[in-house]
Design a protein around this motif. Sequence first.
Motif, mmCIF file in Angstrom:
data_model
loop_
_atom_site.group_PDB
_atom_site.id
_atom_site.type_symbol
_atom_site.label_atom_id
_atom_site.label_comp_id
_atom_site.label_asym_id
_atom_site.label_seq_id
_atom_site.Cartn_x
_atom_site.Cartn_y
_atom_site.Cartn_z
ATOM 1 N N UNK A 43 -11.821 -17.827 -6.774
ATOM 2 C CA UNK A 43 -11.123 -18.555 -6.004
ATOM 3 C C UNK A 43 -10.653 -18.099 -4.826
ATOM 4 N N UNK A 44 -10.527 -16.794 -4.619
ATOM 5 C CA UNK A 44 -10.211 -16.087 -3.285
ATOM 6 C C UNK A 44 -10.861 -14.621 -3.080
ATOM 7 N N UNK A 45 -10.700 -14.359 -1.924
ATOM 8 C CA UNK A 45 -11.028 -12.874 -1.612
ATOM 9 C C UNK A 45 -9.997 -12.208 -1.030
ATOM 10 N N UNK A 46 -9.967 -10.910 -1.142
ATOM 11 C CA UNK A 46 -8.704 -10.083 -0.366
ATOM 12 C C UNK A 46 -9.285 -8.780 -0.427
ATOM 13 N N UNK A 47 -8.852 -8.539 1.149
ATOM 14 C CA UNK A 47 -9.276 -6.943 1.514
ATOM 15 C C UNK A 47 -8.118 -6.597 1.989
ATOM 16 N N UNK A 48 -7.856 -5.272 1.319
ATOM 17 C CA UNK A 48 -6.825 -4.216 1.710
ATOM 18 C C UNK A 48 -7.204 -3.019 2.261
ATOM 19 N N UNK A 49 -6.092 -2.414 3.145
ATOM 20 C CA UNK A 49 -6.164 -1.290 3.660
ATOM 21 C C UNK A 49 -5.382 -0.035 2.721
ATOM 22 N N UNK A 50 -5.738 0.815 2.081
ATOM 23 C CA UNK A 50 -4.650 1.614 1.327
ATOM 24 C C UNK A 50 -4.625 2.908 1.955
ATOM 25 N N UNK A 51 -3.343 3.498 1.745
ATOM 26 C CA UNK A 51 -3.297 4.723 2.555
ATOM 27 C C UNK A 51 -3.333 5.821 1.305
ATOM 28 N N UNK A 52 -3.365 6.908 1.660
ATOM 29 C CA UNK A 52 -3.465 8.246 0.615
ATOM 30 C C UNK A 52 -2.277 8.271 -0.542
ATOM 31 N N UNK A 53 -1.304 7.531 -0.198
ATOM 32 C CA UNK A 53 -0.356 7.697 -1.378
ATOM 33 C C UNK A 53 -0.190 6.546 -2.056
ATOM 34 N N UNK A 54 -1.050 5.493 -1.781
ATOM 35 C CA UNK A 54 -1.297 4.229 -2.408
ATOM 36 C C UNK A 54 -0.683 2.963 -1.759
ATOM 37 N N UNK A 55 -0.035 3.116 -0.734
ATOM 38 C CA UNK A 55 0.852 2.081 0.048
ATOM 39 C C UNK A 55 -0.202 1.102 0.782
ATOM 40 N N UNK A 56 -0.296 0.011 0.660
ATOM 41 C CA UNK A 56 -0.935 -1.188 1.294
ATOM 42 C C UNK A 56 -0.563 -1.172 2.776
ATOM 43 N N UNK A 57 -1.399 -0.923 3.817
ATOM 44 C CA UNK A 57 -1.131 -0.781 4.970
ATOM 45 C C UNK A 57 -1.665 -2.002 5.838
ATOM 46 N N UNK A 58 -2.452 -2.720 5.147
ATOM 47 C CA UNK A 58 -2.997 -4.013 5.686
ATOM 48 C C UNK A 58 -3.549 -4.812 4.739
ATOM 49 N N UNK A 59 -3.246 -6.115 4.932
ATOM 50 C CA UNK A 59 -3.991 -7.128 4.005
ATOM 51 C C UNK A 59 -4.451 -8.402 4.618
ATOM 52 N N UNK A 60 -5.641 -8.776 4.282
ATOM 53 C CA UNK A 60 -6.058 -10.339 4.550
ATOM 54 C C UNK A 60 -6.814 -10.854 3.326
ATOM 55 N N UNK A 61 -6.343 -12.134 3.175
ATOM 56 C CA UNK A 61 -6.858 -13.096 2.135
ATOM 57 C C UNK A 61 -7.507 -14.340 2.805
ATOM 58 N N UNK A 62 -8.391 -14.876 1.709
ATOM 59 C CA UNK A 62 -9.071 -16.063 2.088
ATOM 60 C C UNK A 62 -9.101 -16.966 0.503
ATOM 61 N N UNK A 63 -8.784 -18.208 0.757
ATOM 62 C CA UNK A 63 -8.649 -19.156 -0.685
ATOM 63 C C UNK A 63 -10.103 -19.856 -0.216
ATOM 64 N N UNK A 64 -10.893 -20.134 -1.474
ATOM 65 C CA UNK A 64 -11.836 -21.086 -1.306
ATOM 66 C C UNK A 64 -12.321 -21.729 -2.662
ATOM 67 N N UNK A 65 -12.843 -22.752 -2.837
ATOM 68 C CA UNK A 65 -13.201 -23.563 -4.012
ATOM 69 C C UNK A 65 -14.284 -22.565 -4.693
ATOM 70 N N UNK A 66 -15.047 -21.705 -4.351
ATOM 71 C CA UNK A 66 -15.920 -20.767 -5.016
ATOM 72 C C UNK A 66 -16.662 -19.928 -3.784
ATOM 73 N N UNK A 67 -17.032 -18.690 -4.382
ATOM 74 C CA UNK A 67 -17.426 -17.856 -3.307
ATOM 75 C C UNK A 67 -19.000 -18.007 -3.289
ATOM 76 N N UNK A 68 -19.385 -17.583 -2.115
ATOM 77 C CA UNK A 68 -20.871 -17.521 -1.851
ATOM 78 C C UNK A 68 -21.145 -16.358 -1.129
#
Length: 415
Positions: free
Chosen positions: A114-139
Amino acid sequence: MTASLSTNPDPTGTEDQAARPLHPGGGANQLRVRAYNERLVLSLVRRNAGLSKAEIARLSGLSAQTVSVIMRGLEKDGLLMRGEPVRGKVGKPKVPMALNPDGVYSFGLKIGRRSAELILLDFVGTVRGSLKEAYKYPTPDSIRQFVRDSVGKITATLSAPQQARIAGIGIAAPFELWNWGEEVGAPIEDLNAWREVDLIDTIGAIVPFPVFQQNDATAACGAELVFGLGPNYTDFAYFFIGSFIGGGVVLNQALYTGRTGNAGAFGSMPVSSRSGHASQLIDQASIFVLEEMLTRDGRDPAMLWRDPAYWAELGKTLDIWISHTARSLALAITSVCSVIDFEAVIVDGGFPPDVCARIVAATRAAISDLDLQGIARPHIEQGQVGSAARAIGAASLPLFSRYLLDQNVLFKQMQ
């Protein structure tokens, strides 16, 4: 699409221990696959922030001289940073060491139904950036475009030296993404397009760094092992409730993926339906079941993926879904613990933390009503990583591939 990019240059909140400057030209050297002893030192520091050189030598079994040489090199490459000396009553001051959050970055891509997500993680596991997209289904085409756009947007927030420290991108995707078309409500021909897609090759053609892949629920389990409750338990079973429920297995502090990489496919476990007929866990304890209930009520289920606050408005429908999900989970947990006597079962999912807390509490109550004779009742705990666990687990793949040791190797080293 919703975006949230961190602009905090010091996510640890320790301005007096600012990360070491990124050395010009150092990116290429720090991106190489590190030698075993270097990975051992980095892993010990990651798990026990604030260790001194003497403590690292004791835990690693390496000589003090070897540790000094390794740590000088890791500091020079910007992977380690020194804290303020701590003076004791006798002897030299202890100099605590920590991973440099800006030493390495890694992308994590979660491809869901139902959705895709891209994150940028730093070396200690902190999420430094995040983008999400919702859809009916992935192609395949929509995911390609999402990755192309999102990697570009997040990378643009980094300086050139920071960009040189991106170690790779990990992908967390469901096993057989083309299945369960009827439940998702997707045309079979659109889902069948996934049969011909090699995700590593497809994403590798878009990004300029190494690509790694893992089953999505297994990746979420790995995130909990590293960044959540995992260090507290030697063995545990993990359930992640997404569009479809899945899971993972940890044995002796190691993620067990199995022969095909699909170990912990708990969604296929047999349970009983509300009417008492044989069914699978995936058809009883997944978010798509809640979607169907909302549709019958004349409400828009797509809001589940677009607005976390929407969950608080679901009222009785959510109450019923949680009750039935908990009952099915209790049955599955009993079966799982009949095979391996797990010390704990950890539950997480793609919903707000308060919803997860309710599911865990209801599952504890439901399992109390079952006959557990012959098995030891496990601890049932709420996951700490949360709804981003799949993307975080994916982002950790490049880090462990190049810089860190597998958890069970480190576990044995510290015994």
